[in-house]
Every structure is written in C-alpha cells, then in structure tokens.
Design an enzyme around this catalytic site. Structure first.
Site, PDB file in Angstrom:
ATOM      1  N   ARG A 164     -16.797 -61.091 -13.315  1.00  0.00           N
ATOM      2  CA  ARG A 164     -17.809 -62.162 -13.389  1.00  0.00           C
ATOM      3  C   ARG A 164     -17.476 -63.227 -14.446  1.00  0.00           C
ATOM      4  NH1 ARG A 164     -19.226 -59.729  -9.430  1.00  0.00           N
ATOM      5  NH2 ARG A 164     -21.369 -59.507  -8.672  1.00  0.00           N
ATOM      6  N   SER A 235     -27.999 -60.977  -9.054  1.00  0.00           N
ATOM      7  CA  SER A 235     -27.962 -60.158 -10.275  1.00  0.00           C
ATOM      8  C   SER A 235     -28.228 -61.050 -11.481  1.00  0.00           C
ATOM      9  CB  SER A 235     -26.585 -59.534 -10.468  1.00  0.00           C
ATOM     10  OG  SER A 235     -26.266 -58.712  -9.394  1.00  0.00           O
ATOM     11  N   GLU A 331     -25.908 -62.559 -16.463  1.00  0.00           N
ATOM     12  CA  GLU A 331     -24.869 -63.105 -15.591  1.00  0.00           C
ATOM     13  C   GLU A 331     -25.165 -64.571 -15.289  1.00  0.00           C
ATOM     14  OE1 GLU A 331     -23.413 -63.309 -11.172  1.00  0.00           O
ATOM     15  OE2 GLU A 331     -24.006 -61.287 -11.692  1.00  0.00           O
TER      16      GLU A 331
HETATM   17  N1  EPU Z   1     -28.915 -48.555  -9.097  1.00  0.00           N
HETATM   18  C1  EPU Z   1     -30.077 -47.938  -9.467  1.00  0.00           C
HETATM   19  N2  EPU Z   1     -31.231 -48.670  -9.508  1.00  0.00           N
HETATM   20  C2  EPU Z   1     -31.254 -49.979  -9.172  1.00  0.00           C
HETATM   21  C3  EPU Z   1     -30.062 -50.618  -8.792  1.00  0.00           C
HETATM   22  C4  EPU Z   1     -28.893 -49.879  -8.758  1.00  0.00           C
HETATM   23  O1  EPU Z   1     -30.106 -46.757  -9.787  1.00  0.00           O
HETATM   24  O2  EPU Z   1     -32.336 -50.567  -9.209  1.00  0.00           O
HETATM   25  C5  EPU Z   1     -27.687 -47.767  -9.010  1.00  0.00           C
HETATM   26  C6  EPU Z   1     -27.310 -47.564  -7.541  1.00  0.00           C
HETATM   27  O3  EPU Z   1     -27.899 -46.432  -7.002  1.00  0.00           O
HETATM   28  C7  EPU Z   1     -25.815 -47.428  -7.590  1.00  0.00           C
HETATM   29  C8  EPU Z   1     -25.423 -48.289  -8.778  1.00  0.00           C
HETATM   30  O4  EPU Z   1     -26.596 -48.515  -9.540  1.00  0.00           O
HETATM   31  O5  EPU Z   1     -25.450 -46.102  -7.849  1.00  0.00           O
HETATM   32  C9  EPU Z   1     -24.784 -49.594  -8.341  1.00  0.00           C
HETATM   33  O6  EPU Z   1     -25.703 -50.309  -7.517  1.00  0.00           O
HETATM   34  P1  EPU Z   1     -25.202 -51.354  -6.388  1.00  0.00           P
HETATM   35  O7  EPU Z   1     -24.181 -50.757  -5.518  1.00  0.00           O
HETATM   36  O8  EPU Z   1     -26.413 -51.935  -5.752  1.00  0.00           O
HETATM   37  O9  EPU Z   1     -24.433 -52.457  -7.188  1.00  0.00           O
HETATM   38  P2  EPU Z   1     -24.712 -53.156  -8.584  1.00  0.00           P
HETATM   39  O10 EPU Z   1     -23.683 -52.711  -9.551  1.00  0.00           O
HETATM   40  O11 EPU Z   1     -26.130 -52.995  -8.975  1.00  0.00           O
HETATM   41  C10 EPU Z   1     -23.076 -55.143  -8.079  1.00  0.00           C
HETATM   42  C11 EPU Z   1     -23.088 -56.641  -8.140  1.00  0.00           C
HETATM   43  C12 EPU Z   1     -23.828 -57.225  -6.941  1.00  0.00           C
HETATM   44  C13 EPU Z   1     -23.125 -56.753  -5.677  1.00  0.00           C
HETATM   45  C14 EPU Z   1     -23.114 -55.216  -5.652  1.00  0.00           C
HETATM   46  C15 EPU Z   1     -22.342 -54.655  -4.489  1.00  0.00           C
HETATM   47  C16 EPU Z   1     -23.009 -57.187 -10.517  1.00  0.00           C
HETATM   48  C17 EPU Z   1     -23.743 -57.732 -11.687  1.00  0.00           C
HETATM   49  N3  EPU Z   1     -23.714 -57.095  -9.379  1.00  0.00           N
HETATM   50  O12 EPU Z   1     -24.427 -54.703  -8.209  1.00  0.00           O
HETATM   51  O13 EPU Z   1     -23.703 -58.634  -7.010  1.00  0.00           O
HETATM   52  O14 EPU Z   1     -23.774 -57.237  -4.510  1.00  0.00           O
HETATM   53  O15 EPU Z   1     -22.477 -54.725  -6.867  1.00  0.00           O
HETATM   54  O16 EPU Z   1     -20.986 -54.811  -4.721  1.00  0.00           O
HETATM   55  O17 EPU Z   1     -21.826 -56.874 -10.630  1.00  0.00           O
HETATM   56  C18 EPU Z   1     -24.710 -60.675  -7.727  1.00  0.00           C
HETATM   57  O18 EPU Z   1     -23.753 -60.814  -8.482  1.00  0.00           O
HETATM   58  O19 EPU Z   1     -25.637 -61.528  -7.673  1.00  0.00           O
HETATM   59  C19 EPU Z   1     -24.806 -59.477  -6.902  1.00  0.00           C
HETATM   60  C20 EPU Z   1     -25.879 -59.212  -6.168  1.00  0.00           C
END
Ligand code: EPU
Length: 339
Positions: A164, A235, A331
């Site tokens: 990012r 995010s 972010e």
């Molecule tokens: N999780 C929770 N609670 C929540 C959200 C997530 O426990 O409310 C846990 C999930 O169960 C999972 C882990 O956190 O085990 C990761 O969650 P997820 O796969 O949804 O991905 P993320 O790390 O929360 C990142 C990106 C997203 C992108 C997703 C999928 C960042 C800051 N965000 O989210 O990007 O869509 O991975 O690759 O890196 C964005 O940048 O605007 C965005 C939406």
C-alpha cells in the site's frame, strides 16, 4: 483554461463529504494538464489531485487548486505471443479497465476487480487484493512534474513499491501527477487463486480470468459495502506489520490472531480482526460507524463530516493500541486545509 469556482465535492468523494473546492480544473487530456500547470492562476499555488476520490477523507474546504484527472484512453503499445503491454490514461475508471482487459483475455489484474478509483491512482497506494498487487503488473508510468511541467517515465523499480505504498506517497508526494500507466499483461492464463476462499468461490476446473473476476466481485459484494449505497473509502487502515518477536508475545495472549509472514522477520496482522476483537464491528455513533461485515471499513451512515469520521477513526486506533500494543496506520489520505 479557467478554474470552475466553488463546487461541492460531495459527488467526487466516496465518503460523500460535503465540502467545497474553491478552484477546480477538470483535466481531460495531457494538453489540458500542461495548460493548467503553466497558467498564471495556478503557478505558485498548492495543487491537489483527485482521481475517483475513493481513498480520501476531506475534513474541510479545499482552498488549493484541485485538478480532477479525467483523461481517457486505452492503447496496446506492444504485444507478442505471451505478453501484451497496455497503456491506460490516468482518468480511466479502474474497474472499467479491468473489465476491458478481461474481455480481451489479457490476464494479471482480474483479482483487482471492483476496486473503486481510477487507473492513475492505482500505483500511488499500490492497490491490492486477493494475492495480487498492481505493482506485479506495472511496467512503467508517465508523470508530470508539477513545478517544471516536465514529463518523466518511471520504470516499475523506480516507483519504490511496497505494501500500500510507493514513491508517490513518500519522497515524491505532491510533486508529480501521473498521466498514464503501462501494464504488462499475460495472454496465457496464469491465475493467482491461493488467497483465502478465492479457489473455493470459483469451484471449477480450469477457470478462466472471467471466472476469477466474477468470483472476486461476488466475494467483495458479500463483504464490502457499495460506496454508492453506504459511503466509505474501502479499508480505512493498513494491515500492521510487526516483528516476529512482538508477534510471539502477542499470540500467547491472543491465540486466535490471523497472521501472514512478510519476508524473514516480520508478520502482517489483519487490522480488521484487531478492530473486530475490540468490539467495534457494527458500532455506530454520530452518523459514522464500522461496517458490520468488515471491520476495516468505516462507513459514513448519516452525513457525518470529515472531522467526525477522523475522530472516530482515532478512537479505533487508540483502542487497538491499548488492547494489542499495535499501531494501525491509516490507509486513506486525510485532506485538511493545512495538508
Ligand atoms: N477479519 C476479521 N474481522 C473483520 C475483518 C477481517 O476477523 O472484521 C479477519 C478475516 O477473517 C481474515 C483476515 O482478517 O482472516 C483478513 O481479512 P480479509 O481477507 O477480508 O482481508 P483484509 O486483510 O481485511 C485486505 C485488503 C483489502 C482486500 C482484501 C482481500 C488491506 C488494508 N486491505 O483486507 O483491500 O480487498 O485484503 O485481498 O490490505 C482496500 O484496500 O480498500 C481493500 C478493501
């Protein structure tokens, strides 16, 4: 070119913050940009660039010169049996560009489907999702130096891409305006399916890039609020990266934490999970709240202003820090008059 005076930015940012911009230019071509930059009105003034407004929080009126990048065009610059180089103008809508690539069977960005924003903004924060980051497919980009008006080519390596982040968010912040990006895409079907439940969602042998795009869209629509219905900027925070050592201590206390190794000595945590464990998921106050399905997303439920949203986000940061001793960074970019 003359600026448009005093417009509301409500429809130009996905948080729907109703602030005014005093002087705006809608830049529809490279020529427009050169004219804008050399006009007497603009020289010596501070400039702020707006793409899709999907990674930005306005906390006050914009008194600087606002340039809205609206230049369009997609062009194949070179191709062979395996690879195609496609140049897209900064003002192209990112997801329309992804759709164009998928329709032409050019692979590499299908995992980045449905991300809001524009092509020109995609390298700045190195957008990423489902195991792919845009840096993996950027060959080079062209940007204009705001002070000198000169155009410069930045090869991938010169952009200092990281999670990012890029040189345009750091050393060269506010110095260049990206006008187009050239992507190196594949005509062979090389898919990235290892992230989370993507493979399960596709549930099919030999999926096509169109299948991947559709699966990503389904997953995103099931978890992430549509900014047109619930104003948000994706995010709000980055996933924090901590040392192995800190992780060892933390995991003893919170064995449920999900983690991803980053290189040899670092671990990435899921900020969404940390916020979730602090009990914020689905919470609302003063018109702003944390989305009920993904705690990384802050939603403007009821016409909250930028300052209220910022304060709420600071409360979340504080709470995560108190519980886990981990700092979560924003972010999104915050725009205030002193920005
Ligand atoms: N999780 C929770 N609670 C929540 C959200 C997530 O426990 O409310 C846990 C999930 O169960 C999972 C882990 O956190 O085990 C990761 O969650 P997820 O796969 O949804 O991905 P993320 O790390 O929360 C990142 C990106 C997203 C992108 C997703 C999928 C960042 C800051 N965000 O989210 O990007 O869509 O991975 O690759 O890196 C964005 O940048 O605007 C965005 C939406």
């Amino acid at each position: 070119m003359k600026p448009v005076q005093k417009i509301s930015l409500k429809e130009y940012n996905t948080f729907n913050i109703d602030v005014n911009a005093l002087y705006s230019f809608f830049c529809k071509s490279e020529k427009d940009l050169f004219e804008i930059l050399k006009s007497d009105f603009v020289r010596e003034k501070k400039i702020i660039i707006l793409g899709g407004g999907s990674n930005l929080l306005f906390t006050g009126d914009v008194e600087d010169v606002l340039i809205l990048m609206r230049n369009k065009g997609i062009e194949i610059v070179e191709k062979d049996k395996e690879t195609v180089f496609v140049k897209a103008s900064a003002g192209e809508i990112w997801d329309e560009f992804v759709d164009w690539c998928v329709n032409n069977s050019y692979g590499g960005i299908e995992n980045l489907s449905l991300i809001p924003g524009t092509v020109g903004a995609s390298p700045v924060q190195n957008i990423g999702a489902y195991g792919v980051e845009v840096k993996d497919v950027i060959e080079e980009l062209e940007a204009v130096n705001i002070k000198t008006g000169e155009k410069k080519v930045f090869k991938n390596i010169e952009c200092n891409f990281a999670y990012r982040s890029s040189i345009f968010k750091n050393e060269l912040k506010k110095q260049y305006i990206i006008i187009n990006v050239t992507f190196k895409l594949s005509k062979l079907s090389k898919l990235t399916l290892a992230y989370g439940n993507l493979q399960n969602e596709i549930n099919k042998n030999n999926p096509s890039i169109r299948d991947v795009r559709e699966a990503v869209i389904r997953i995103r629509e099931s978890k992430l609020p549509n900014p047109k219905l619930l104003p948000n900027a994706g995010s709000f925070f980055k996933n924090p990266i901590i040392s192995n050592q800190q992780f060892e201590t933390l995991i003893q206390k919170f064995p449920e934490l999900v983690s991803f190794p980053v290189g040899e000595n670092k671990i990435k945590l899921a900020a969404g999970q940390l916020i979730d464990l602090c009990g914020f998921k689905g919470q609302k106050e003063k018109g702003v709240g944390v989305h009920e399905k993904q705690a990384l997303v802050i939603v403007n439920y009821d016409n909250a202003d930028g300052k209220t949203i910022l304060k709420f986000s600071e409360k979340i940061q504080q709470s995560v820090f108190e519980k886990f001793n981990v700092k979560i960074e924003r972010e999104i970019n915050v725009y205030s008059a002193e920005f």
